[in-house]
Design a protein around this motif. Structure first.
Motif, PDB file in Angstrom:
ATOM      1  N   TRP A 370     -61.101  44.327 -79.741  1.00 17.76           N
ATOM      2  CA  TRP A 370     -62.551  44.370 -79.538  1.00 17.76           C
ATOM      3  C   TRP A 370     -62.811  45.480 -78.530  1.00 17.76           C
ATOM      4  CZ3 TRP A 370     -66.060  44.396 -75.713  1.00 17.76           C
ATOM      5  CH2 TRP A 370     -67.377  43.988 -75.967  1.00 17.76           C
ATOM      6  N   LYS A 371     -63.527  46.523 -78.936  1.00 10.09           N
ATOM      7  CA  LYS A 371     -63.796  47.651 -78.056  1.00 10.09           C
ATOM      8  C   LYS A 371     -65.292  47.952 -78.085  1.00 10.09           C
ATOM      9  CE  LYS A 371     -59.254  49.749 -78.766  1.00 10.09           C
ATOM     10  NZ  LYS A 371     -58.498  50.958 -79.219  1.00 10.09           N
ATOM     11  N   ASN A 372     -65.954  47.614 -76.985  1.00 10.67           N
ATOM     12  CA  ASN A 372     -67.398  47.837 -76.855  1.00 10.67           C
ATOM     13  C   ASN A 372     -68.170  47.291 -78.054  1.00 10.67           C
ATOM     14  OD1 ASN A 372     -67.393  49.053 -74.303  1.00 10.67           O
ATOM     15  ND2 ASN A 372     -66.941  51.068 -75.162  1.00 10.67           N
ATOM     16  N   GLY A 373     -67.779  46.105 -78.508  1.00 12.96           N
ATOM     17  CA  GLY A 373     -68.486  45.431 -79.591  1.00 12.96           C
ATOM     18  C   GLY A 373     -67.943  45.704 -80.977  1.00 12.96           C
ATOM     19  N   LYS A 374     -67.042  46.660 -81.124  1.00 12.34           N
ATOM     20  CA  LYS A 374     -66.458  46.978 -82.426  1.00 12.34           C
ATOM     21  C   LYS A 374     -65.151  46.191 -82.579  1.00 12.34           C
ATOM     22  CE  LYS A 374     -68.488  51.604 -82.639  1.00 12.34           C
ATOM     23  NZ  LYS A 374     -68.217  53.063 -82.767  1.00 12.34           N
ATOM     24  N   ILE A 375     -65.069  45.422 -83.672  1.00 18.20           N
ATOM     25  CA  ILE A 375     -63.935  44.524 -83.878  1.00 18.20           C
ATOM     26  C   ILE A 375     -63.034  45.037 -84.993  1.00 18.20           C
ATOM     27  CG2 ILE A 375     -63.224  42.174 -84.428  1.00 18.20           C
ATOM     28  CD1 ILE A 375     -65.884  41.172 -83.425  1.00 18.20           C
TER      29      ILE A 375
END
Length: 409
Positions: A370-375
């Motif tokens: 999970w990176k700044n809301g991107k899964i």
């Protein structure tokens, strides 16, 4: 020479045996409280037992209870099929009501029994027309050459400080009770805190959490046959703004603890999930993990800070905390262990560590990162669990807090 060697070996074994269980014995507390815990568990309640250290060692027990509206069977309708259905529902409702009443009675009877042993106690009860209000505050024991008992009172509320054992129980009626058969008519909150030492360990004499030493203890346990392992990674910086938690399906996180922004503008979390398909194996691993943690705490008795919940079980539709150590005053990193289960098919032990914000996304069961809301999802996991199921499996534990740091230099 053989006798001397035998004697030395016996002495060494004896010292090791004494070292093991040191904290368990010192933090045993009042046997009446242990009896209450067992009784509430047997009745289906969920007493929360915590051992923690903040310069002093503490044992904390929290129990919630409720009384349901008085049971009244559903009047007969004259329709045999409908009456049979109502009778089945009534039996469930009566069992729930009886169980709630017995938990409440167990707490109240324990409080009454402890007042006979109290150094000082306060009791206030009000009962009229089915409306109850109850207050118990009890102090047990005295410190030798340490704290003296202090008392505060405001209206019907009394607080004690400075005794080895302090018990409080507060029960209040539910306002705007509509009398519905499934409605509670009031809620109660019981708390017990045992602090065996009146003087704490000085901050300069405490040490930071030794993750390497703790990991060396638990890794052999987590590598047993029948345990599969996977990992997830979480990254967040100032370009992402999390939503406020509103207990909706589109919430971002099951758990979100925010550090102070000026100190930590970005956060990195790494999670390791140990999964077991057998309840027997899961219970065995949990028992071994609890014992290893006690051994670690016995050997590292002057940690800056820890919370340990050895009475917790695998959480269903949520995650229960087993262990956490966050050195608030020196560094901004954290280390936690959670327990999770989907019922009786899959059991997870989740180790989360990192710096900055403590974040567990709602879809941690099926994600790789999970990176700044991107899964990025784990395709293998998604063959058996949908996104909605993953969210429902962790929906019970949703909270957002702010962690405050106090500089010491």
């Amino acid at each position: 020479m053989k006798r001397i060697t035998f004697a030395l070996c016996f002495t060494f074994i004896s010292l090791c045996t004494m070292a093991q269980g040191t904290h368990q014995k010192r933090l045993q507390g009042n046997p009446k409280i242990d009896s209450l815990i067992s009784e509430v568990k047997a009745l289906g309640g969920n007493p929360r037992v915590t051992y923690y250290f903040d310069g002093k060692f503490h044992k904390k027990v929290d129990i919630t209870c409720q009384l349901m509206n008085d049971y009244q069977p559903t009047p007969s309708t004259g329709n045999p099929q409908k009456d049979a259905q109502n009778h089945l529902v009534d039996s469930v409702r009566k069992e729930r009501s009886d169980r709630s009443n017995r938990i409440y009675d167990a707490i109240r009877n324990t409080c009454k029994a402890l007042t006979d042993e109290a150094t000082e106690s306060y009791t206030w009860e009000y009962h009229r027309n089915g409306v109850d209000s109850v207050r118990y505050t009890i102090a047990l024991g005295k410190y030798q050459g340490g704290d003296t008992l202090k008392t505060w009172q405001h209206n019907r509320e009394v607080q004690y400080h400075g005794a080895p054992e302090i018990i409080t129980f507060r029960y209040d009626p539910l306002k705007n009770n509509n009398g519905g058969p499934w409605m509670p008519k009031g809620f109660g909150y019981f708390s017990y805190e045992f602090t065996p030492d009146s003087v704490g360990i000085k901050r300069e004499d405490r040490v930071s959490f030794n993750k390497q030493a703790y990991t060396a203890l638990i890794q052999p346990i987590m590598r047993q046959k029948g345990i599969t392992t996977r990992q997830f990674y979480i990254y967040c910086d100032s370009t992402y703004t999390p939503k406020d938690m509103k207990w909706k399906d589109d919430d971002d996180f099951a758990i979100y603890e925010k550090s102070l922004d000026p100190l930590q503008p970005k956060s990195e979390n790494r999670g390791t999930v140990y999964t077991m398909q057998s309840k027997e194996l899961a219970d065995s691993v949990l028992s071994q993990l609890i014992q290893a943690t006690w051994e670690f705490l016995n050997e590292n008795s002057n940690l800056v800070f820890f919370h340990f919940h050895p009475h917790n079980t695998y959480g269903v539709t949520g995650i229960n905390t087993l262990f956490q150590n966050e050195d608030y005053h020196r560094v901004l990193n954290f280390y936690r262990i959670y327990l999770h289960s989907d019922g009786d098919k899959e059991f997870n032990i989740v180790v989360v560590e990192g710096t900055g914000d403590m974040m567990i996304p709602m879809e941690w069961l099926i994600m790789k990162s999970w990176k700044n809301g991107k899964i990025v999802y784990d395709k293998k996991r998604m063959k058996n669990i949908t996104r909605q199921q993953a969210r429902e499996n962790t929906a019970r534990n949703r909270f957002k807090t702010t962690r405050q740091y106090t500089p010491i230099d």
